[in-house]
Structure formats: structure tokens, C-alpha cells
Design a protein around this motif. Structure first.
Motif, PDB file in Angstrom:
ATOM      1  N   GLU A   2       0.844  -1.186   0.000  1.00 47.60           N
ATOM      2  CA  GLU A   2       0.000   0.000   0.000  1.00 47.60           C
ATOM      3  C   GLU A   2       0.887   1.246   0.000  1.00 47.60           C
ATOM      4  N   PRO A   3       0.391   2.372  -0.495  1.00 48.47           N
ATOM      5  CA  PRO A   3       1.195   3.606  -0.440  1.00 48.47           C
ATOM      6  C   PRO A   3       1.644   3.902   0.985  1.00 48.47           C
ATOM      7  N   SER A   4       2.879   4.316   1.123  1.00 52.37           N
ATOM      8  CA  SER A   4       3.467   4.586   2.430  1.00 52.37           C
ATOM      9  C   SER A   4       3.742   6.075   2.571  1.00 52.37           C
ATOM     10  N   HIS A   5       3.098   6.715   3.543  1.00 51.85           N
ATOM     11  CA  HIS A   5       3.327   8.126   3.831  1.00 51.85           C
ATOM     12  C   HIS A   5       4.389   8.233   4.920  1.00 51.85           C
ATOM     13  N   ARG A   6       5.435   8.973   4.656  1.00 52.05           N
ATOM     14  CA  ARG A   6       6.483   9.117   5.662  1.00 52.05           C
ATOM     15  C   ARG A   6       7.314  10.367   5.385  1.00 52.05           C
ATOM     16  N   VAL A   7       8.152  10.708   6.340  1.00 50.86           N
ATOM     17  CA  VAL A   7       9.065  11.835   6.172  1.00 50.86           C
ATOM     18  C   VAL A   7      10.454  11.274   5.924  1.00 50.86           C
ATOM     19  N   PHE A   8      10.962  11.508   4.732  1.00 47.81           N
ATOM     20  CA  PHE A   8      12.337  11.133   4.421  1.00 47.81           C
ATOM     21  C   PHE A   8      13.290  12.071   5.139  1.00 47.81           C
ATOM     22  N   LYS A   9      14.260  11.518   5.857  1.00 48.39           N
ATOM     23  CA  LYS A   9      15.413  12.299   6.265  1.00 48.39           C
ATOM     24  C   LYS A   9      16.358  12.337   5.077  1.00 48.39           C
ATOM     25  N   PRO A  10      17.382  13.208   5.083  1.00 46.65           N
ATOM     26  CA  PRO A  10      18.344  13.175   3.981  1.00 46.65           C
ATOM     27  C   PRO A  10      18.881  11.751   3.804  1.00 46.65           C
ATOM     28  N   CYS A  11      18.759  11.224   2.599  1.00 45.74           N
ATOM     29  CA  CYS A  11      19.120   9.824   2.398  1.00 45.74           C
ATOM     30  C   CYS A  11      19.455   9.531   0.940  1.00 45.74           C
ATOM     31  N   TYR A  12      20.140   8.412   0.770  1.00 49.09           N
ATOM     32  CA  TYR A  12      20.534   7.864  -0.526  1.00 49.09           C
ATOM     33  C   TYR A  12      19.913   6.476  -0.598  1.00 49.09           C
ATOM     34  N   CYS A  13      19.086   6.235  -1.617  1.00 48.71           N
ATOM     35  CA  CYS A  13      18.345   4.979  -1.723  1.00 48.71           C
ATOM     36  C   CYS A  13      18.720   4.248  -3.011  1.00 48.71           C
ATOM     37  N   VAL A  14      18.943   2.947  -2.890  1.00 48.08           N
ATOM     38  CA  VAL A  14      19.315   2.118  -4.036  1.00 48.08           C
ATOM     39  C   VAL A  14      18.438   0.881  -4.043  1.00 48.08           C
ATOM     40  N   ILE A  15      17.888   0.550  -5.198  1.00 47.50           N
ATOM     41  CA  ILE A  15      17.082  -0.664  -5.365  1.00 47.50           C
ATOM     42  C   ILE A  15      17.937  -1.712  -6.076  1.00 47.50           C
ATOM     43  N   ALA A  16      18.034  -2.885  -5.459  1.00 49.44           N
ATOM     44  CA  ALA A  16      18.753  -3.994  -6.080  1.00 49.44           C
ATOM     45  C   ALA A  16      17.826  -4.861  -6.919  1.00 49.44           C
ATOM     46  N   GLN A  17      16.544  -4.858  -6.570  1.00 52.59           N
ATOM     47  CA  GLN A  17      15.558  -5.673  -7.292  1.00 52.59           C
ATOM     48  C   GLN A  17      14.173  -5.084  -7.054  1.00 52.59           C
ATOM     49  N   GLY A  18      13.400  -4.930  -8.118  1.00 53.36           N
ATOM     50  CA  GLY A  18      12.062  -4.360  -7.996  1.00 53.36           C
ATOM     51  C   GLY A  18      11.983  -2.955  -8.551  1.00 53.36           C
ATOM     52  N   LEU A  19      10.898  -2.279  -8.241  1.00 51.59           N
ATOM     53  CA  LEU A  19      10.640  -0.938  -8.767  1.00 51.59           C
ATOM     54  C   LEU A  19       9.783  -0.181  -7.763  1.00 51.59           C
ATOM     55  N   LYS A  20      10.005   1.138  -7.673  1.00 49.69           N
ATOM     56  CA  LYS A  20       9.270   1.947  -6.710  1.00 49.69           C
ATOM     57  C   LYS A  20       8.957   3.310  -7.314  1.00 49.69           C
ATOM     58  N   GLU A  21       7.841   3.899  -6.862  1.00 46.84           N
ATOM     59  CA  GLU A  21       7.522   5.270  -7.204  1.00 46.84           C
ATOM     60  C   GLU A  21       7.392   6.073  -5.914  1.00 46.84           C
ATOM     61  N   VAL A  22       7.833   7.321  -5.982  1.00 49.00           N
ATOM     62  CA  VAL A  22       7.775   8.225  -4.836  1.00 49.00           C
ATOM     63  C   VAL A  22       7.150   9.526  -5.313  1.00 49.00           C
ATOM     64  N   TYR A  23       6.198  10.038  -4.528  1.00 47.88           N
ATOM     65  CA  TYR A  23       5.565  11.318  -4.839  1.00 47.88           C
ATOM     66  C   TYR A  23       6.008  12.355  -3.821  1.00 47.88           C
ATOM     67  N   ILE A  78      18.251  -0.637  -0.263  1.00 45.86           N
ATOM     68  CA  ILE A  78      18.952  -0.100   0.899  1.00 45.86           C
ATOM     69  C   ILE A  78      18.681   1.395   0.992  1.00 45.86           C
ATOM     70  N   LYS A  79      18.790   1.911   2.204  1.00 43.82           N
ATOM     71  CA  LYS A  79      18.677   3.353   2.426  1.00 43.82           C
ATOM     72  C   LYS A  79      19.797   3.771   3.366  1.00 43.82           C
ATOM     73  N   LEU A  80      20.587   4.736   2.934  1.00 46.56           N
ATOM     74  CA  LEU A  80      21.676   5.269   3.747  1.00 46.56           C
ATOM     75  C   LEU A  80      21.356   6.722   4.075  1.00 46.56           C
ATOM     76  N   GLU A  81      21.143   7.004   5.344  1.00 44.82           N
ATOM     77  CA  GLU A  81      20.861   8.373   5.765  1.00 44.82           C
ATOM     78  C   GLU A  81      22.166   9.124   6.000  1.00 44.82           C
ATOM     79  N   PHE A  82      22.113  10.445   5.787  1.00 45.81           N
ATOM     80  CA  PHE A  82      23.301  11.268   5.985  1.00 45.81           C
ATOM     81  C   PHE A  82      22.868  12.639   6.476  1.00 45.81           C
ATOM     82  N   THR A  83      23.835  13.471   6.826  1.00 46.48           N
ATOM     83  CA  THR A  83      23.552  14.829   7.304  1.00 46.48           C
ATOM     84  C   THR A  83      24.272  15.849   6.432  1.00 46.48           C
ATOM     85  N   HIS A  84      23.806  17.089   6.487  1.00 49.68           N
ATOM     86  CA  HIS A  84      24.490  18.125   5.701  1.00 49.68           C
ATOM     87  C   HIS A  84      25.890  18.368   6.265  1.00 49.68           C
TER      88      HIS A  84
END
Length: 309
Positions: free
Chosen positions: A42-63, A101-107
């Protein structure tokens, strides 16, 4: 490209190895999460922190607001500051689960790399969207895979994880989107000033929003502030705050079993009816019906993976 494909397969195997079930999983590497989902969520509502996201398998959409971003194994997604988003996995199956995977980072980490590597990133007056999709490159994929492979060598994580994380971020700063990412660390850039106001709104989302004060903090006129804020986030400051409030209210309703009126008050609403209207507009159903539906999905799936990143 053949080498990147092999690395993607290796990354997928590692994610499956360390995620024994669907969901978002923390790892011994600080700020690194691995995600597995064997079904369309189902659609997931959330607050992204600063992050780098990589998909190894599958597909995703983000609004982000009304703007749609789609990415898969050939891409990566960057959120350069805190952003309320809606994500949905659009390709996954039990035999070929969604793996990422999701890797969060800071400014501060970005600024440290810019200074240590003597990278030249000039503050820009023009604001850039804080969410973007880039094409995966060999240098970046190599560093990403080596970071995740540290999960096989836990004793090396304390020393090597910070170094390889820095290498991943350095590779991103050297990418075609490097100048856009680097703006969050450049004091005086419009993106940096908008980021500061976003941090203020995020910390005080339950308080009345005073656009005049935010514009003054950003050292902009009110029209300029509105224009730049929307350029960065895709929405107005009030819309941004509203999303934060409603997402937190949903969390309270779900995890703390709060009453709708209590949740509304705790996130800053004075009118329960206005809260219910805006909640329905964002999530597609009134609070009580929405939470009931989520719990039914949870009872059926026995997993909270539909809330996955």
C-alpha cells in the motif's frame, strides 16, 4: 554495465541474507537500513530524512507533492533534506521480492567531504528540488556494494563503515547531481536557507506557522521565500506543515491507539472537523476508517512491510 548488473545481483543476495522477513531492517552500520518486500505494498506516507536509496531488485515510485519519481536497479534516489513523501512499491513478487537499501546522511557530513576533498561547489541563488533520481554509475555502485558487504565482517564495521560511507557520499558529490546535493552544505545558498526553515518547521510542526518569521530567517522577502520553498519541496510552507501534522497524527492513531480528537490536538489542530477533512483528503478515508483498514491489512499480512521505505 555487465559489471554493475553483477554487483546488483550481489547486493540483492546480501539484502536477502540479512532481511529474513519483509520490512525495514536496521543494520550494525549506522544509518544504513535494508528493505525487503515480497508483495506490492500500500502507499506509504512518511518523512524522508536526507538519504541515498538504491534498489537492487524491484521498482518503486515516490511522490513529492504532485511530482512523481520512479526508480529501479539502474537508478538511485536522493532526498537532500527532510521531506514528507508518499512511496509505493510497484514491482515485487514472492519469487522476486523488492530489495533495497537506504543510507541516511547529514548536511554536516556533506560539508566535511567538500572541505576535505577541496571540492568547489558555489552557493547558487537558484533553488533546486530536494528530491531527485540519478543514474547509477560504476564508481558509486562499487562503493555502495563494499559498504553493504561489511555486514559479512562485523568486526570491521566500526573502522571501515565511516570511511566507505564517506566514499559513497564523495561519489555522489562527483556525480552529475553533485552540485545540487552540495548546495545543502553551502551557507548562503537558497537551498541551505530553505533547509534551515524546513528544520524549524519540522521541530515545531505542532505550533502556528508564521511565514513572516520563516522568510526573515531565510533572509528573503515573503514572495521570494514562498517561491523558493515551493521550488525545493513542491509545496507551500503551510502544505508542508500540514503533511507533517497528519503523518504524525496517523502514527499516534496507529501506534498509541489515540482518539482522533486527541491526535488532532497533539499535532496542533484546534478543530476536530478540520482535522478529519484534511486527514481524509491526504489518506483517502476518515481517521477511524483509515486505521481500521491498516490494521486489517496488518492482520492479513502479519507484517508491517506495507509501511516500508
Amino acid at each position: 554495465m555487465d559489471n554493475i548488473f553483477k554487483q546488483q545481483r550481489e547486493l540483492a543476495e546480501l539484502i536477502q541474507k540479512y532481511s529474513i522477513k519483509d520490512g525495514v531492517h536496521e543494520t550494525p552500520i549506522p544509518s544504513l537500513h535494508i528493505i525487503q518486500n515480497s508483495r506490492l505494498a500500500e502507499p506509504s506516507h512518511r518523512v524522508f530524512k536526507p538519504c541515498y536509496c538504491v534498489i537492487a531488485q524491484g521498482l518503486k515510485e515516490v511522490y513529492l507533492a504532485q511530482e512523481r519519481f520512479e526508480y529501479g536497479p539502474a537508478d538511485y534516489l536522493i532526498a537532500s533534506m527532510d521531506l514528507p513523501v508518499v512511496g509505493k512499491i510497484i514491482k515485487a513478487a514472492p519469487e522476486l521480492p523488492y530489495l533495497s537499501i537506504k543510507l541516511e546522511f547529514t548536511h554536516s557530513q556533506i560539508l566535511e567531504i567538500i572541505n576535505e576533498a577541496n571540492l568547489i561547489i558555489r552557493p547558487k541563488d537558484q533553488s533546486n528540488r530536494a528530491l531527485f533520481v540519478g543514474q547509477m554509475e560504476p564508481f558509486l555502485m562499487d562503493a555502495t556494494l563494499r559498504l553493504v558487504k561489511l555486514l559479512d565482517r562485523p568486526s570491521d564495521i566500526p573502522f571501515l563503515a565511516p570511511l566507505i560511507t564517506k566514499e559513497v557520499l564523495y561519489a555522489l558529490l562527483q556525480s552529475p547531481y553533485g552540485a545540487v546535493l552540495g548546495q545543502i552544505a553551502m551557507e548562503g545558498s537558497n537551498n541551505y536557507r530553505i533547509m534551515e526553515t524546513i528544520e524549524h518547521i519540522t521541530r515545531n510542526f505542532d505550533q502556528p506557522l508564521r511565514v513572516e518569521e520563516l522568510a526573515e530567517t531565510a533572509n528573503m522577502s515573503i514572495p521570494s521565500f514562498h517561491r523558493n520553498f515551493k521550488q525545493v519541496t513542491g509545496m507551500s510552507p503551510i502544505q508542508f506543515q500540514k503533511q507533517l501534522r497528519l503523518q504524525e497524527a496517523r502514527r499516534l492513531l496507529l501506534s498509541e491507539s489515540a482518539e482522533a480528537s486527541e491526535a488532532a490536538f497533539r499535532v496542533g489542530y484546534e478543530s476536530a472537523s478540520q482535522f478529519s477533512r484534511e486527514y481524509s483528503r491526504l489518506f483517502g478515508a476518515p481517521p477511524k476508517s483509515d486505521i481500521k483498514q491498516i490494521k486489517e491489512i496488518y492482520d492479513t499480512s502479519k507484517s508491517m512491510a506495507f509501511l516500508a521505505d
